[in-house]
Design a protein around this motif. Structure first.
Motif, PDB file in Angstrom:
ATOM      1  N   PHE A 204       0.838  -1.201   0.000  1.00  0.00           N
ATOM      2  CA  PHE A 204       0.000   0.000   0.000  1.00  0.00           C
ATOM      3  C   PHE A 204       0.874   1.252   0.000  1.00  0.00           C
ATOM      4  O   PHE A 204       0.654   2.183  -0.783  1.00  0.00           O
ATOM      5  CB  PHE A 204      -0.915  -0.018   1.226  1.00  0.00           C
ATOM      6  CG  PHE A 204      -1.761   1.214   1.374  1.00  0.00           C
ATOM      7  CD1 PHE A 204      -2.882   1.398   0.593  1.00  0.00           C
ATOM      8  CD2 PHE A 204      -1.433   2.206   2.286  1.00  0.00           C
ATOM      9  CE1 PHE A 204      -3.664   2.536   0.719  1.00  0.00           C
ATOM     10  CE2 PHE A 204      -2.196   3.344   2.425  1.00  0.00           C
ATOM     11  CZ  PHE A 204      -3.322   3.503   1.630  1.00  0.00           C
ATOM     12  N   VAL A 205       1.891   1.267   0.853  1.00  0.00           N
ATOM     13  CA  VAL A 205       2.798   2.414   0.920  1.00  0.00           C
ATOM     14  C   VAL A 205       3.528   2.590  -0.410  1.00  0.00           C
ATOM     15  O   VAL A 205       3.663   3.710  -0.927  1.00  0.00           O
ATOM     16  CB  VAL A 205       3.798   2.238   2.075  1.00  0.00           C
ATOM     17  CG1 VAL A 205       4.871   3.331   2.034  1.00  0.00           C
ATOM     18  CG2 VAL A 205       3.074   2.272   3.416  1.00  0.00           C
ATOM     19  N   ASN A 206       4.003   1.479  -1.000  1.00  0.00           N
ATOM     20  CA  ASN A 206       4.717   1.557  -2.276  1.00  0.00           C
ATOM     21  C   ASN A 206       3.804   2.043  -3.396  1.00  0.00           C
ATOM     22  O   ASN A 206       4.228   2.811  -4.264  1.00  0.00           O
ATOM     23  CB  ASN A 206       5.293   0.184  -2.643  1.00  0.00           C
ATOM     24  CG  ASN A 206       6.412  -0.233  -1.708  1.00  0.00           C
ATOM     25  OD1 ASN A 206       7.053   0.612  -1.090  1.00  0.00           O
ATOM     26  ND2 ASN A 206       6.637  -1.526  -1.585  1.00  0.00           N
ATOM     27  N   LEU A 207       2.544   1.578  -3.380  1.00  0.00           N
ATOM     28  CA  LEU A 207       1.586   1.993  -4.417  1.00  0.00           C
ATOM     29  C   LEU A 207       1.335   3.492  -4.354  1.00  0.00           C
ATOM     30  O   LEU A 207       1.400   4.192  -5.374  1.00  0.00           O
ATOM     31  CB  LEU A 207       0.272   1.230  -4.232  1.00  0.00           C
ATOM     32  CG  LEU A 207      -0.900   1.646  -5.125  1.00  0.00           C
ATOM     33  CD1 LEU A 207      -0.574   1.367  -6.591  1.00  0.00           C
ATOM     34  CD2 LEU A 207      -2.171   0.912  -4.716  1.00  0.00           C
ATOM     35  N   ILE A 208       1.066   3.989  -3.160  1.00  0.00           N
ATOM     36  CA  ILE A 208       0.813   5.424  -3.006  1.00  0.00           C
ATOM     37  C   ILE A 208       2.076   6.217  -3.345  1.00  0.00           C
ATOM     38  O   ILE A 208       2.021   7.276  -3.980  1.00  0.00           O
ATOM     39  CB  ILE A 208       0.339   5.740  -1.580  1.00  0.00           C
ATOM     40  CG1 ILE A 208      -0.979   4.996  -1.278  1.00  0.00           C
ATOM     41  CG2 ILE A 208       0.150   7.232  -1.400  1.00  0.00           C
ATOM     42  CD1 ILE A 208      -2.108   5.315  -2.248  1.00  0.00           C
ATOM     43  N   GLY A 209       3.237   5.679  -2.959  1.00  0.00           N
ATOM     44  CA  GLY A 209       4.493   6.364  -3.277  1.00  0.00           C
ATOM     45  C   GLY A 209       4.721   6.456  -4.772  1.00  0.00           C
ATOM     46  O   GLY A 209       5.150   7.500  -5.286  1.00  0.00           O
ATOM     47  N   GLU A 210       4.428   5.373  -5.506  1.00  0.00           N
ATOM     48  CA  GLU A 210       4.608   5.372  -6.959  1.00  0.00           C
ATOM     49  C   GLU A 210       3.670   6.380  -7.623  1.00  0.00           C
ATOM     50  O   GLU A 210       4.080   7.135  -8.512  1.00  0.00           O
ATOM     51  CB  GLU A 210       4.345   3.966  -7.501  1.00  0.00           C
ATOM     52  CG  GLU A 210       4.342   3.853  -9.014  1.00  0.00           C
ATOM     53  CD  GLU A 210       5.709   4.061  -9.646  1.00  0.00           C
ATOM     54  OE1 GLU A 210       5.767   4.259 -10.873  1.00  0.00           O
ATOM     55  OE2 GLU A 210       6.717   4.040  -8.906  1.00  0.00           O
TER      56      GLU A 210
END
Length: 605
Positions: A204-210
């Motif tokens: 989730f964190v990586n998705l929002i970061g991307e």
């Protein structure tokens, strides 16, 4: 102007040492706009420097030259090279200076040219604004500070470092999730409830970061569509998916006697097919039982749907090659018909799920970006992506690019772009705004330009060396921009030229031939070039003829699966480097270097 005519230095290797000056002079010709494809080690920085020097020799003021580089180090290196070369010109003897200038331009040098060359160093130092050699982000920052009203950003903003940006983004994400808990019936809360069960915390964190990292592209799409709601509606239209429903309801309809949107199952025919299958093999009988179970228990159909679908479809969603044995051949036609109905329904529901998932991610990302932007506005902070996005928004306003170009000090007339293969679409948009405005002015000028001072564009790069895909660099955009700029400049009456530089200075023939041989295999070269460059091959022509070279081929390093730890294993240090290919390779390299050092092995030139 040089009388050299060949533009492409891609001749087959021979014993004669190749002449790199021909391609370099064609590339640095100040009277033409040039797109240079420069393979690794072919003297790209030298050609950039030569281009600037020849522009100044032709009378271009330092302030009229804008050079956009990829890194601060590249900008500094180019500035140093230009300053050092110009300073040497001031103290050289006439003979040495004539030889240097003739090698640079390919023309015979007269007294007037030497005198002009000697004055350029003072002109370079005395330039009020100085020659603009800067990164794309430094250019954007400069534009925002010069045009605060037009960009809508106060000129006293600060640039965030990565840690500050990460902290603000984390705070924005936490704020949005708190609001979701406080107001659980909003569309945003519904979106979060759909996304969070599908991904773990790290994902989730990586998705929002991307998505945050690519917010310039995302915000441009939302702006182009007319807002978030219009963008979401366009997604549903594109996927031909219903907007006001959910997969549970669609599954119930799909498994009902009436089917989905009138695409109903043939209940009687399926029942007859099941009866036929009961007289077949054990596998046929199992299929018959599943079909009968689905037919006789309508209230349970959605729960057993995937077991039912497996009778007709494989795991990848295609129709099974063998639906029934020969003994039950009479059932095949009905089963094929049901398989096609199942595929249509699954595709329809999948499209709806994709649309809903995309909607949820967009709503969540938009909310986080708004909270993130609000924090930045409060503190008057910008990050690097904000710089590019803000300037692009400003330059898209009608006539704004012309206005900015007109108001910039120095009358910019020559644009140079370095490392073009690593320029992402947003950065290309900024460069393109300048180029379009520059050549639009040239095309509509009421008086002809002075000889040798027509606006020019110089781009150098190599799509084979595009390694910044994580920063959205795209070789296809590289090819698209080349064609767009060529059309634009030709339409404005400018001279357009494409130069291929393949003479490699760094490596010996043994090295370059090995590289060319590897990429002669189409499977190895796949992805090096854009699709419109079909048939192109990797080719290098080594300048260092007669020098030795060695290519060593080592076996591929593979790893072993990391064993699962025991359920209650103690957290003791363990050596797992043997299972990591990267660690194994690093050890091998370290061992080899240590061997060289211990044995004092000499590597003669």
């Amino acid at each position: 102007m040089s009388k050299d005519t060949p533009f492409n230095q891609s001749a087959k290797p021979s014993n004669r040492k190749p002449d790199p000056n021909i391609a370099q002079r064609q590339a640095s010709d100040p009277t033409a706009s040039v797109w240079v494809t420069a393979s690794a080690g072919t003297g790209k920085t030298k050609v950039l420097t030569d281009r600037v020097l020849r522009l100044m020799l032709e009378g271009a003021a330092p302030e009229s030259i804008l050079c956009v580089t990829f890194t601060t180090a590249a900008a500094a290196l180019m500035t140093i090279r230009i300053r050092e070369e110009l300073s040497q010109w001031t103290t050289m003897s006439d003979a040495d200076l004539s030889a240097r200038l003739q090698k640079l331009t390919g023309d015979t040098v007269d007294t007037a040219t030497r005198d002009r060359a000697r004055r350029l160093f003072a002109q370079f130092l005395d330039a009020g604004e100085g020659m603009r050699i800067q990164t794309i982000h430094a250019l954007a920052q400069d534009l925002i500070r010069r045009f605060p009203i037009e960009s809508g950003i106060p000129p006293y903003f600060s640039i965030m470092d990565d840690q500050t940006a990460a902290d603000l983004l984390r705070d924005a994400r936490a704020e949005v999730l708190r609001d979701v808990q406080k107001y659980p019936k909003t569309a945003l809360a519904k979106a979060v409830r759909m996304v969070t069960p599908e991904v773990g915390e790290d994902d989730f964190v990586n998705l929002i970061g991307e998505l945050t990292y690519r917010r310039g592209e995302l915000l441009s799409i939302i702006e182009e569509k007319g807002g978030l709601e219009a963008t979401i509606e366009a997604i549903y239209d594109f996927l031909d998916a219903p907007q006001d429903t959910d997969s549970e309801r669609l599954n119930r309809l799909f498994n009902s006697d009436g089917g989905l949107d009138g695409d109903a199952p043939d209940i009687d025919a399926l029942s007859g097919a099941a009866d036929v299958l009961l007289g077949g093999s054990a596998a046929d009988i199992e299929k018959a039982k599943m079909i009968k179970m689905w037919l006789l228990h309508p209230e349970q159909r959605a729960d057993i749907f995937w077991d039912y679908a497996a009778v007709f479809l494989t795991a990848d969603g295609s129709t099974r090659k063998t639906l029934a044995t020969k003994k039950c051949e009479a059932a095949v036609a009905v089963m094929e018909q049901e398989a096609e109905r199942l595929k249509r329904g699954i595709e329809y529901i999948t499209g709806m799920n994709v649309a809903r998932g995309t909607e949820s991610i967009l709503r969540l990302t938009a909310a986080i970006l708004e909270a993130y932007s609000e924090r930045k506005r409060t503190l008057n902070l910008l990050d690097f992506d904000d710089l590019i996005h803000s300037v692009n928004v400003m330059m898209r306003e009608d006539g704004m690019a012309d206005w900015v170009l007109h108001k910039l000090p120095g009358d910019v007339r020559h644009i140079l772009v370095d490392e073009a293969q690593d320029t992402n679409p947003d950065q290309w948009a900024l460069v393109g705004s300048f180029v379009q405005a520059l050549f639009k002015q040239a095309a509509t000028a009421s008086t002809p330009a002075k000889p040798g001072l027509a606006p020019t564009l110089f781009v150098v790069g190599d799509e084979k060396q595009s390694i910044f895909s994580f920063q959205r660099a795209d070789p296809r955009e590289f090819a698209r921009r080349k064609k767009a700029f060529a059309d634009m400049i030709k339409a404005a009456g400018g001279t357009w030229r494409e130069v291929q530089m393949d003479i490699a200075f760094r490596s010996s023939p043994a090295i370059t031939r090995a590289v060319d041989a590897v990429f002669a295999n189409p499977a190895a070269s796949d992805g090096l070039f854009s699709r419109d460059a079909e048939g192109r091959q990797v080719h290098h022509d080594a300048f260092r003829r007669g020098q030795a070279g060695l290519v060593e081929i080592h076996p591929v390093v593979t790893g072993e699966p990391t064993p699962e730890p025991a359920p209650w294993a103690l957290p003791l240090p363990s050596d797992e480097t043997g299972t990591d290919p990267g660690a194994v390779l690093a050890d091998k390299i370290a061992d080899q270097i240590k061997t060289w050092l211990d044995t004092k092995e000499k590597l003669p030139s």
